[in-house]
Every structure is written in structure tokens, then in C-alpha cells.
Design a protein around this motif. Structure first.
Motif, PDB file in Angstrom:
ATOM      1  N   UNK A  17     -44.485 -10.692   0.697  1.00  0.00           N
ATOM      2  CA  UNK A  17     -45.949 -10.660   0.827  1.00  0.00           C
ATOM      3  C   UNK A  17     -46.395 -11.489   2.025  1.00  0.00           C
ATOM      4  N   UNK A  18     -47.556 -11.138   2.589  1.00  0.00           N
ATOM      5  CA  UNK A  18     -48.071 -11.872   3.741  1.00  0.00           C
ATOM      6  C   UNK A  18     -48.359 -13.318   3.366  1.00  0.00           C
ATOM      7  N   UNK A  19     -48.145 -14.198   4.316  1.00  0.00           N
ATOM      8  CA  UNK A  19     -48.343 -15.621   4.064  1.00  0.00           C
ATOM      9  C   UNK A  19     -49.719 -16.101   4.480  1.00  0.00           C
ATOM     10  N   UNK A  20     -49.743 -17.131   5.292  1.00  0.00           N
ATOM     11  CA  UNK A  20     -50.987 -17.784   5.702  1.00  0.00           C
ATOM     12  C   UNK A  20     -51.874 -16.822   6.489  1.00  0.00           C
ATOM     13  N   UNK A  21     -53.138 -16.660   6.095  1.00  0.00           N
ATOM     14  CA  UNK A  21     -54.039 -15.791   6.866  1.00  0.00           C
ATOM     15  C   UNK A  21     -54.394 -16.431   8.204  1.00  0.00           C
ATOM     16  N   UNK A  22     -54.587 -15.600   9.231  1.00  0.00           N
ATOM     17  CA  UNK A  22     -54.848 -16.100  10.581  1.00  0.00           C
ATOM     18  C   UNK A  22     -56.290 -15.869  11.010  1.00  0.00           C
ATOM     19  N   UNK A  23     -57.178 -15.625  10.055  1.00  0.00           N
ATOM     20  CA  UNK A  23     -58.592 -15.413  10.378  1.00  0.00           C
ATOM     21  C   UNK A  23     -59.457 -16.283   9.475  1.00  0.00           C
ATOM     22  N   UNK A  24     -60.688 -16.481   9.887  1.00  0.00           N
ATOM     23  CA  UNK A  24     -61.598 -17.349   9.142  1.00  0.00           C
ATOM     24  C   UNK A  24     -61.901 -16.792   7.755  1.00  0.00           C
ATOM     25  N   UNK A  25     -62.025 -15.473   7.642  1.00  0.00           N
ATOM     26  CA  UNK A  25     -62.357 -14.881   6.348  1.00  0.00           C
ATOM     27  C   UNK A  25     -61.120 -14.627   5.494  1.00  0.00           C
ATOM     28  N   UNK A  26     -59.925 -14.839   6.056  1.00  0.00           N
ATOM     29  CA  UNK A  26     -58.682 -14.548   5.356  1.00  0.00           C
ATOM     30  C   UNK A  26     -58.557 -15.225   3.993  1.00  0.00           C
ATOM     31  N   UNK A  27     -58.851 -16.543   3.877  1.00  0.00           N
ATOM     32  CA  UNK A  27     -58.749 -17.202   2.570  1.00  0.00           C
ATOM     33  C   UNK A  27     -59.653 -16.581   1.507  1.00  0.00           C
ATOM     34  N   UNK A  28     -60.876 -16.169   1.882  1.00  0.00           N
ATOM     35  CA  UNK A  28     -61.768 -15.514   0.914  1.00  0.00           C
ATOM     36  C   UNK A  28     -61.171 -14.193   0.445  1.00  0.00           C
ATOM     37  N   UNK A  29     -60.606 -13.454   1.371  1.00  0.00           N
ATOM     38  CA  UNK A  29     -59.955 -12.187   1.034  1.00  0.00           C
ATOM     39  C   UNK A  29     -58.797 -12.427   0.074  1.00  0.00           C
ATOM     40  N   UNK A  30     -57.966 -13.416   0.379  1.00  0.00           N
ATOM     41  CA  UNK A  30     -56.816 -13.710  -0.473  1.00  0.00           C
ATOM     42  C   UNK A  30     -57.249 -14.194  -1.850  1.00  0.00           C
ATOM     43  N   UNK A  31     -58.317 -15.003  -1.909  1.00  0.00           N
ATOM     44  CA  UNK A  31     -58.814 -15.473  -3.208  1.00  0.00           C
ATOM     45  C   UNK A  31     -59.264 -14.309  -4.079  1.00  0.00           C
ATOM     46  N   UNK A  32     -59.987 -13.375  -3.478  1.00  0.00           N
ATOM     47  CA  UNK A  32     -60.442 -12.204  -4.228  1.00  0.00           C
ATOM     48  C   UNK A  32     -59.248 -11.398  -4.734  1.00  0.00           C
ATOM     49  N   UNK A  33     -58.242 -11.241  -3.898  1.00  0.00           N
ATOM     50  CA  UNK A  33     -57.044 -10.506  -4.299  1.00  0.00           C
ATOM     51  C   UNK A  33     -56.310 -11.231  -5.425  1.00  0.00           C
ATOM     52  N   UNK A  34     -56.169 -12.550  -5.300  1.00  0.00           N
ATOM     53  CA  UNK A  34     -55.457 -13.318  -6.322  1.00  0.00           C
ATOM     54  C   UNK A  34     -56.187 -13.298  -7.664  1.00  0.00           C
ATOM     55  N   UNK A  35     -57.513 -13.401  -7.622  1.00  0.00           N
ATOM     56  CA  UNK A  35     -58.298 -13.341  -8.866  1.00  0.00           C
ATOM     57  C   UNK A  35     -58.131 -11.974  -9.527  1.00  0.00           C
ATOM     58  N   UNK A  36     -58.194 -10.918  -8.719  1.00  0.00           N
ATOM     59  CA  UNK A  36     -58.027  -9.560  -9.257  1.00  0.00           C
ATOM     60  C   UNK A  36     -56.642  -9.393  -9.889  1.00  0.00           C
ATOM     61  N   UNK A  37     -55.611  -9.872  -9.188  1.00  0.00           N
ATOM     62  CA  UNK A  37     -54.256  -9.781  -9.734  1.00  0.00           C
ATOM     63  C   UNK A  37     -54.132 -10.581 -11.031  1.00  0.00           C
ATOM     64  N   UNK A  38     -54.723 -11.778 -11.056  1.00  0.00           N
ATOM     65  CA  UNK A  38     -54.649 -12.608 -12.256  1.00  0.00           C
ATOM     66  C   UNK A  38     -55.272 -11.927 -13.466  1.00  0.00           C
TER      67      UNK A  38
END
Length: 392
Positions: free
Chosen positions: A73-94
């Protein structure tokens, strides 16, 4: 041809097994076998235990898959909005894993607990308003929360006010099977373009007579500065493509006949991302695989593979044709100083078109330079004679 032979063998094997089953059934004629096709208590018990076995297999395989391939899976996001995107994905997966765990365990447990037994009759249960309310309201609340959070995140990512925000405008141009980029220049306004204007070096179809196009720059390797918000305006020359920049958590379709947009602010230069621990681990794993492949190639007398070095990439995420897999462009995130130095070395599209026209005009109307050449030759000869005379 090999595939066809394999299919033929599989079909013949299936027919053979089917015929063997019929022969076995014939050998049982007259024996004491239960052919009533009515499930017995033993059948129901076996099926109940099999349900638990399938549940165990489901979760064992899922856990194995996470351990085996989770590092891909992709690691550290390289954009400013990347962490928000990853949080939404992680919450959905959870939430998905939680709900899936509860429902699957209950489903298989009830299949075992309420399996058929001799003398047991199914209970006719018409309805229960309380239960129906509970299993309706819970998904409604959860999905509403996810949707609202998703809309909030999407709005923050997609909303760009070009008049108030300091953004750099860059065009991404898709075509089978490559990418080109166009920088808007000092005025930060892209010149008009049309597919009908594509000719020669003007591969983007830029209107060279448009005042806003005079400083536009076309490149085949995308450079963007760290910390600067970049507004990508996307076009397609032929069919629907999809501009996908995975490490920036960015994707947008490129549709013929219209311009789509996506903006983000890069937060890590290429050099910084290459030093990220997760990327270092990924590169090491890839190079281990390449080293094994290189050994095989060298043993066969073929050329070795070069070591892999991480780069950001712009990919096409639509199956757009035979060479879709190869449709990519390198992205380099520079420091602002490095970016300005790189951009200064690039010529404009208008200058390239003018130089191309001048070159073609020169080829079409070659000028005779013979007299001048002869004069030069005569001068050289005269100088040689004078030189010889002086020596004498």
C-alpha cells in the motif's frame, strides 16, 4: 495455441470425471444407500460445521493477505490534502471491517445454531418494528456521517478560487499513449488551444496568435515546486484518460472536448520522498527482485536490469488501449529555486513553432551560396600563395 490445448484438456478432464461419477452411481445400485435426497441430521451437522470452517478460512486468508501484501500500500502522502484523504479511507475501512466482522460471524453462527434437526420446525416470525428500526437507523447514521465527512473533505480538496488564491496553472494533455504538460508562463493564463491546430511541433494545438499563449511552455517531464499550490487543467486529444498521481492522492478524468481540474500543494520534494523510510524499504524490495531477475538474464546471456530509483509518476488509470500500461510521465518535485532555474531553460511554444516554420521555409527555398564560397576559397588560396612568397 497452448491456451486452446489447456482448455481442451480441462474440458475432457471434466467430462471424464462426470462419466466416472455416473459409473460409480451405477455400481451402487441394489446397495443400502439413501437416495431420497432429503437432508438427515448428520448432513445438517456437517453443513453447520462447514459454515464455521468457511468462516475460519475467510478470516485466516484475510489476515494472511494483510500481512503478505499490506506493505504494498502507498505510504506517506506527498500533498497537503493527502492526510485527509488517507483518514477518510482508513475510517471507511475500519467501519467496513467492523460491520463485516459482526455480520459474518452472526451469519455463520446462526447457520450452525439453527440448522435443521428432526422434529424441529421453523418459527414463522412476521415482523418486529423495534428490530427493523434498529437495523435501519444504524446504517443510516453511519452512512450519513461518512457521506458528510466525505463531502467536507472533497470540497476542501476541490474548491479553488483562482482570483484569491496564489496558484500556478499547469495543463496536463493526454493522448494515446503519452502525456504532455504546458505551463502558463508569467501571466499564469493558458493560451487557447484546439485539437484542429495540432501541426508539427505544436503537438498541443495551441493558438500561437493568442496573446495569452506567447509565454506558454510545453514539456514532457513535469516539474512542480514544493509548497506551491498547482492547479492542473486537463484535456484529452482522443478518448477518456485518467490523470492519476498516486503519491499525491490525486486523480481526475481527462475528457475529450472539455477541461477538467484538480489542484494540490506538494509537500515533499523528490529527494525528500526518496529518503522516506517506507519508500527506502519499497525500493530495497524492488531491487532484490530485480537482482534475482538480473541473475537469470545474465545466465541467459541477456542484458542486466538497471537498479530501480524512486520517482513520482503521472499514470493513466483508464484502460485506454493496447499501450495503456506504458502511458506515464515522470514528475519531479523541486525546491522553488530549483524549479525556477529549470523553467528558465525551457523555450516557449510560440518560439518553437516559429523556428520550425523558418526551418521549413529554408528547406523549401534554399539560397545559392556558391559565389561566396568560391570567393572564400580564392582568398584562402591567395593567402597561401602570399605566405609561400614570403617564405621564399
Amino acid at each position: 495455441m497452448t491456451t486452446l490445448l489447456v482448455l481442451i484438456v480441462l474440458v475432457l478432464l471434466s467430462i471424464a470425471i462426470w462419466q466416472m461419477t455416473k459409473i460409480f452411481d451405477l455400481t451402487q445400485v441394489g446397495g443400502k444407500s439413501d437416495d431420497s435426497q432429503i437432508a438427515t441430521d448428520n448432513d445438517n451437522n456437517v453443513q453447520g460445521y462447514l459454515m464455521f470452517g468457511f468462516l475460519a478460512f475467510l478470516y485466516i486468508f484475510m489476515i494472511y493477505g494483510l500481512l503478505k501484501w499490506g506493505h504494498l500500500a502507498l505510504g506517506t502522502p506527498a500533498s497537503e490534502h493527502g492526510p485527509d484523504y488517507d483518514n477518510l479511507m482508513n475510517i471507511s475501512f475500519g467501519i467496513i471491517f467492523l460491520v463485516q466482522g459482526i455480520t459474518q460471524v452472526l451469519l455463520h453462527y446462526f447457520a450452525y445454531k439453527y440448522r435443521g434437526e428432526k422434529g424441529r420446525k421453523a418459527l414463522y416470525y412476521a415482523d418486529n418494528d423495534k428490530l427493523e428500526f434498529i437495523w435501519t437507523i444504524i446504517p443510516v447514521v453511519v452512512l450519513a456521517g461518512l457521506i458528510l465527512y466525505g463531502l467536507y473533505t472533497w470540497t476542501n480538496i476541490m474548491f479553488v478560487d483562482e482570483d484569491k488564491e496564489d496558484v500556478m496553472v499547469v495543463e496536463l494533455y493526454a493522448k494515446q499513449f503519452s502525456w504532455e504538460a504546458r505551463y502558463a508562463g508569467k501571466d499564469n493564463v493558458l493560451g487557447k488551444a484546439n485539437v484542429r491546430l495540432i501541426e508539427g511541433v505544436n503537438t498541443l494545438g495551441v493558438d500561437v496568435n493568442d496573446p495569452n499563449a506567447q509565454d506558454d511552455i510545453a514539456v514532457t517531464e513535469l516539474h512542480i515546486p514544493k509548497g506551491k499550490k498547482v492547479l492542473f487543467k486537463m484535456r484529452s486529444q482522443d478518448i477518456i484518460h485518467s490523470a492519476y498521481m498516486p503519491h499525491f492522492r490525486a486523480q481526475m478524468n481527462c475528457v475529450p472536448g472539455m477541461v477538467t481540474e484538480f489542484a494540490f500543494r506538494p509537500t515533499m520534494t523528490t529527494d525528500e520522498m526518496r529518503q522516506d523510510p517506507k519508500i527506502v524499504e519499497k525500493v530495497a524490495n524492488i531491487n532484490k527482485i530485480r537482482a534475482k531477475k538480473t541473475a537469470e538474464l545474465l545466465a541467459a546471456g541477456k542484458a542486466a536490469l538497471d537498479p530501480y530509483t524512486f520517482d513520482y509518476l503521472l499514470l493513466c488509470n483508464k484502460i485506454c488501449g493496447a499501450s495503456h500500461f506504458n502511458m506515464q510521465m515522470k514528475i519531479v518535485v523541486d525546491t522553488p529555486e530549483q524549479f525556477q532555474s529549470w523553467l528558465k531553460e525551457k523555450g516557449t511554444i510560440v518560439a518553437a513553432v516559429k523556428a520550425d516554420k523558418d526551418a521549413k521555409a529554408a528547406e523549401a527555398n534554399p539560397k545559392t551560396e556558391a559565389p561566396a564560397e568560391k570567393k572564400a576559397d580564392t582568398t584562402v588560396v591567395a593567402e597561401a600563395v602570399d605566405s609561400t612568397t614570403v617564405k621564399k
